[in-house]
Enzyme design. Sequence first.
Site, short mmCIF file in Angstrom:
data_model
loop_
_atom_site.label_atom_id
_atom_site.label_comp_id
_atom_site.label_asym_id
_atom_site.label_seq_id
_atom_site.Cartn_x
_atom_site.Cartn_y
_atom_site.Cartn_z
N HIS A 1 0.86 -1.20 0.00
CA HIS A 1 0.00 0.00 0.00
C HIS A 1 0.89 1.24 0.00
O HIS A 1 1.47 1.59 1.02
CB HIS A 1 -0.90 0.01 1.24
CG HIS A 1 -1.89 1.13 1.27
ND1 HIS A 1 -3.21 0.94 1.59
CD2 HIS A 1 -1.76 2.46 1.01
CE1 HIS A 1 -3.85 2.09 1.54
NE2 HIS A 1 -2.98 3.04 1.19
N HIS B 1 1.38 5.46 -1.79
CA HIS B 1 0.96 6.56 -2.67
C HIS B 1 2.21 7.16 -3.30
O HIS B 1 3.04 7.74 -2.60
CB HIS B 1 0.22 7.64 -1.85
CG HIS B 1 -1.02 7.12 -1.21
ND1 HIS B 1 -2.26 7.19 -1.81
CD2 HIS B 1 -1.21 6.45 -0.03
CE1 HIS B 1 -3.16 6.63 -1.02
NE2 HIS B 1 -2.55 6.16 0.06
N LEU B 2 2.33 7.00 -4.60
CA LEU B 2 3.52 7.53 -5.30
C LEU B 2 3.25 8.87 -5.97
O LEU B 2 4.18 9.50 -6.47
CB LEU B 2 4.03 6.52 -6.32
CG LEU B 2 4.58 5.19 -5.76
CD1 LEU B 2 5.12 4.31 -6.88
CD2 LEU B 2 5.67 5.44 -4.72
N ARG B 3 1.97 9.28 -6.04
CA ARG B 3 1.62 10.59 -6.63
C ARG B 3 2.03 10.66 -8.10
O ARG B 3 2.24 9.66 -8.76
CB ARG B 3 2.23 11.75 -5.83
CG ARG B 3 2.07 11.66 -4.32
CD ARG B 3 0.63 11.61 -3.88
NE ARG B 3 0.52 11.85 -2.44
CZ ARG B 3 -0.49 11.48 -1.69
NH1 ARG B 3 -1.52 10.82 -2.22
NH2 ARG B 3 -0.53 11.75 -0.41
N ASN C 1 -5.39 7.19 -6.15
CA ASN C 1 -6.14 8.42 -5.84
C ASN C 1 -5.41 9.67 -6.33
O ASN C 1 -5.10 10.58 -5.57
CB ASN C 1 -6.45 8.52 -4.34
CG ASN C 1 -5.23 8.54 -3.45
OD1 ASN C 1 -4.19 7.99 -3.80
ND2 ASN C 1 -5.34 9.18 -2.30
N LYS D 1 -9.35 -0.45 -5.77
CA LYS D 1 -9.42 0.21 -4.46
C LYS D 1 -10.77 0.86 -4.25
O LYS D 1 -11.24 1.63 -5.09
CB LYS D 1 -8.31 1.28 -4.39
CG LYS D 1 -8.28 2.08 -3.09
CD LYS D 1 -7.79 1.26 -1.92
CE LYS D 1 -7.86 2.00 -0.59
NZ LYS D 1 -6.84 3.03 -0.43
N HIS E 1 -10.54 1.11 1.85
CA HIS E 1 -10.38 2.14 2.89
C HIS E 1 -11.61 2.01 3.79
O HIS E 1 -12.69 2.42 3.40
CB HIS E 1 -10.27 3.54 2.28
CG HIS E 1 -10.02 4.59 3.32
ND1 HIS E 1 -8.83 5.29 3.40
CD2 HIS E 1 -10.79 5.04 4.34
CE1 HIS E 1 -8.89 6.13 4.43
NE2 HIS E 1 -10.07 6.00 5.02
N HIS F 1 -4.63 -0.46 5.97
CA HIS F 1 -4.15 0.38 7.08
C HIS F 1 -5.07 0.31 8.31
O HIS F 1 -5.65 1.32 8.72
CB HIS F 1 -3.96 1.84 6.65
CG HIS F 1 -5.02 2.42 5.75
ND1 HIS F 1 -6.35 2.40 6.06
CD2 HIS F 1 -4.94 3.03 4.55
CE1 HIS F 1 -7.03 2.99 5.09
NE2 HIS F 1 -6.19 3.37 4.16
N LEU G 1 -5.14 9.42 7.80
CA LEU G 1 -6.44 8.74 7.86
C LEU G 1 -6.30 7.28 7.47
O LEU G 1 -5.59 7.01 6.49
CB LEU G 1 -7.44 9.43 6.93
CG LEU G 1 -7.88 10.82 7.41
CD1 LEU G 1 -8.66 11.55 6.32
CD2 LEU G 1 -8.74 10.69 8.68
N ASP H 1 1.32 2.69 3.57
CA ASP H 1 0.46 3.86 3.36
C ASP H 1 1.29 5.14 3.36
O ASP H 1 0.83 6.19 3.83
CB ASP H 1 -0.68 3.95 4.37
CG ASP H 1 -1.78 4.91 3.91
OD1 ASP H 1 -1.80 5.27 2.72
OD2 ASP H 1 -2.62 5.29 4.75
N HIS I 1 2.76 14.61 1.30
CA HIS I 1 2.20 15.91 0.92
C HIS I 1 3.31 16.92 1.16
O HIS I 1 4.07 16.78 2.13
CB HIS I 1 1.00 16.28 1.79
CG HIS I 1 -0.20 15.41 1.58
ND1 HIS I 1 -1.11 15.61 0.58
CD2 HIS I 1 -0.62 14.31 2.26
CE1 HIS I 1 -2.05 14.68 0.63
NE2 HIS I 1 -1.78 13.87 1.65
#
Length: 354
Positions: A13, A15-17, A41, A105, A142, A180, A225, A253, A257
């Site tokens: 899990h 987030h690589l953006r 996302n 997802k 989620h 998560h 979150l 996760d 940012h």
Amino acid sequence: MRTLTIRRPDDWHVHLRDGAMLQAVAPATARQFARAIVMPNLRPPITTTAAARTYRERIQAALRAAGGDALASGFTPLMTAYLTETIDPADLERGFDEGVLTAVKLYPAGATTNSDAGVRDIGAITRVLVTLERIGMPLLIHGEVTDSDIDIFDREAVFIERVLAPLLARHPGLKVVLEHITTSDAVDFVRSGPANLAATITPHHLHINRNAIFAGGLRPDLYCLPVAKRELHRLALRAAATSGNPKFFLGTDSAPHERHAKESACGCAGIYNAPVALESYATVFEAENALDRLEAFASEHGPRFYGLPLNTGTVTLERVPVTVPARLHGNDGAGEAVELVPFHAGETLAWRVP
Ligand code: DOR
Ligand code: ZN
């Protein structure tokens, strides 16, 4: 010096953006992990096989630019599609068959970062769930309700009761990963559930409870979150992760940012742990006297659940104290700087991944 050699791990899990942020963060994940489940996302979200294919190419290009062919070829991004109420199940099936998509997802609409396009009415995705169940494609969830009258600390437990339990009853063959997890309720539910139900556990939920978010003032870098819960929940997560139970596996996760977006009047949710992920988990497993179980959690339970081969390489952790930088500055190659605060910023961890 003490060392610990384990089979090369995967991150189930992350987030690589995209864009400059992708360039700044993807190398950290590719250095530690052989494969990673890449969350969809983005803005706009990845909802088709075609979009997942081009996103995968951008990830590989970013790794090539940062670390050459060695970094890019040593890492496999496992792509996911973002479930909407209008997604095309036939496209998901094709993407899965072609090896472009690994999983789907489910974000309840409004639950977290870029989830507005998510699902409002679970009944609207029945056709998709029937397809996933038939073809054996995992559904990653989620697990939080979004009703404003439900206390934020109860959203995971209420989701399990109101949404997840009925969903599993309707689709008993569906492979589900509850992502998560943050509560003892989730640990108990997954542990006592069927073999086709598993969960990922992040390093931050093993380290912090909700007090940490308010320790000495508001700490935006520890806001994510699902939000961290009471100490009893953290202890349940540590017990689950280090138990050797194959239903629990590594998923960081890691959710970067930019510093200004975290430290703002309405700060974003997400903890950037990729640069210290294995070190962070190793600290927990050592404290729990379970270093001999780290390899199974990090490198075996995940692939077995997903039905993928175990990695063949190894990674060696060294018991050498390292101080985590207070800030990291990524560079997108075109001179655009991205400033990030990593998890454990300013702390000293006992393990290092050379
Ligand atoms: O803290 C989080 N950040 N939780 C999520 O579910 C999403 C993630 C993000 O994408 O920033
Ligand atoms: Zn996530």
